[in-house]
Design an enzyme around this catalytic site. Structure first.
Site, PDB file in Angstrom:
ATOM      1  CG  ASP A 145      39.373 -10.377 -41.441  1.00 29.43           C
ATOM      2  OD1 ASP A 145      38.829  -9.604 -41.754  1.00 29.43           O
ATOM      3  OD2 ASP A 145      40.159 -10.565 -40.620  1.00 29.43           O
ATOM      4  CE  LYS A 198      48.601 -19.057 -37.948  1.00 26.88           C
ATOM      5  NZ  LYS A 198      49.781 -18.324 -38.329  1.00 26.88           N
ATOM      6  NE  ARG A 217      50.303  -8.811 -30.689  1.00 28.42           N
ATOM      7  CZ  ARG A 217      50.177  -7.656 -31.314  1.00 28.42           C
ATOM      8  NH1 ARG A 217      50.422  -7.402 -32.467  1.00 28.42           N
ATOM      9  NH2 ARG A 217      49.567  -6.847 -30.592  1.00 28.42           N
ATOM     10  CE1 TYR A 240      50.631 -16.921 -42.129  1.00 25.80           C
ATOM     11  CE2 TYR A 240      53.035 -17.090 -41.252  1.00 25.80           C
ATOM     12  CZ  TYR A 240      51.500 -17.696 -41.598  1.00 25.80           C
ATOM     13  OH  TYR A 240      51.614 -19.007 -41.379  1.00 25.80           O
TER      14      TYR A 240
END
Ligand code: F6R
Ligand code: MG
Ligand code: MG
Length: 366
Positions: free
Chosen positions: A12, A231, A265, A228
């Protein structure tokens, strides 16, 4: 012809709009750069796709797995696309590019990778699955159904070439250990582990004769960055037909949109919805989680024929409808588990701040 490696590397590097999809300019840049790499003989062939905000590079070559030239080609594309994304003001530009310096392998640096080196059969049909708004554990249920469930895969019962079963390589992503299970002999032991999809992840599946059948990406961004940063939307390569499950047996588990972790999220359970390439743009509550399937034939000299958009088929309409019904049901739970993930699994949390604020108000229970 010798061996061919199929490498799927994804990242991403900026969303359009928000985290929902990919701007065509980034895909054009990736195609241009991969065309040059093909001309220079670094890769044999390539395809560029996107699932949601993830740029998916599908490459064939003869350099084997973990090759620095291949990984650098992908890394350079992600950094070039990040620059374009920054200029265009796309959202979260460079989200998965965790480090400025490339060290020879993209593993541990943000992008997701699935690679397999194979002796190409006279006809080599493979399916590359690419998902957004979920994590690598999402494939556990799918891989179990394809390679170990006779109610899914008829060939396990009635095809002599599949009847002896498969081997599953399972990673413990917390302990950095792996174990190999024989199926069907050890399915009960294996299910104890792989049912915990955030802890034990199926990395590879092999035929009993050692031939590779499937490989997934297992990068966990959370642990690589110490926190994090998004994802780790996963990819999966599956070989099909003539001694492997048929194309239809490989697609069949997706008819039941099972619950996966991710969605809004990265902190909610939701159904994994199988969609055609044109519908891989998660919008509702940043989801629900999506998966696309690119069917490809690999030729003897490593060229790609395809992709066919395998979920662009009315036989998956009902799965999409069911996913929407499940999405309504799960959404109705709002901030309550099990829609919201358990405290330890959430990508976002205000728990430390809230606990800090409330700490003096906790008194012993009578
Ligand atoms: C989930 C995802 C999105 C974002 C959400 C908030 O994997 O990428 O659901 O988490 O849109 O994004 P930020 O924090 O960037 O505003
Ligand atoms: Mg994103
Ligand atoms: Mg994504």
């Amino acid at each position: 012809m010798g061996k061919v490696t199929l490498s799927v590397i994804k990242a991403d590097i900026g969303g359009y709009v928000g985290h929902s999809s990919m701007h065509p300019a980034l895909m054009d840049e990736a195609k241009e750069e991969l065309a040059k790499a093909k001309e220079r003989g670094i890769i044999k062939d390539y395809r560029v796709l996107h699932c949601g905000d993830d740029l998916e590079l599908i490459m064939t070559h003869t350099k084997g797995e973990d090759n620095p030239d291949i990984h650098k080609t992908a890394w350079d594309i992600f950094t070039a696309c990040t620059e374009i994304a920054k200029k265009m003001g796309l959202y979260g530009a460079g989200q998965d590019i965790l480090s400025e310096a490339f060290s020879g392998n993209v593993k541990g640096m943000g992008p997701g990778v699935a690679e397999m080196e194979i002796e190409v059969r006279p006809s080599e049909p493979v399916i590359v699955f690419m998902a957004d708004k979920t994590s690598p554990g999402a494939w556990n249920f799918i891989l179990y159904k394809i390679f170990a469930d006779p109610f899914n895969t008829a060939g396990l019962v009635i095809d002599p070439k599949l009847h002896s079963g498969f081997k599953f390589e399972v990673l413990d992503v917390y302990e950095h250990k792996k174990i190999v299970f024989d199926t069907p002999e050890e399915i009960y032991d294996m299910l104890v582990l792989i049912g915990a999809m955030e802890h034990y992840i199926i990395k590879r599946v092999f035929r009993k004769d050692g031939e590779i059948a499937a490989v997934s990406s297992t990068q966990k961004l959370s642990m690589m960055a110490g926190r994090y940063v998004g994802k780790d939307d996963p990819v999966l390569i599956v070989r099909t037909q003539s001694g492997f499950p048929a194309v239809g047996e490989v697609l069949e588990p997706f008819a039941n949109p099972h619950l996966v972790a991710g969605w809004m999220r990265g902190s909610h359970h939701g159904p994994l919805m199988p969609v055609g390439f044109g519908q891989a743009n998660p919008a509702r509550f940043d989801g629900p989680p999506r998966v696309i399937a690119a069917g490809l034939q690999i030729t003897q000299d490593g060229m790609l024929v395809g992709p066919r958009d395998m979920f662009d088929d009315p036989s998956f309409d009902e799965a999409r409808r069911m996913a929407n019904v499940i999405a309504n049901y799960m959404r109705a739970h709002g901030p309550f588990e099990p829609h919201r993930l358990g405290l330890a699994e959430m990508e976002y949390t205000t728990l430390p701040q809230v606990m800090e604020k409330l700490k003096d108000r906790f008194v012993p229970e009578e």
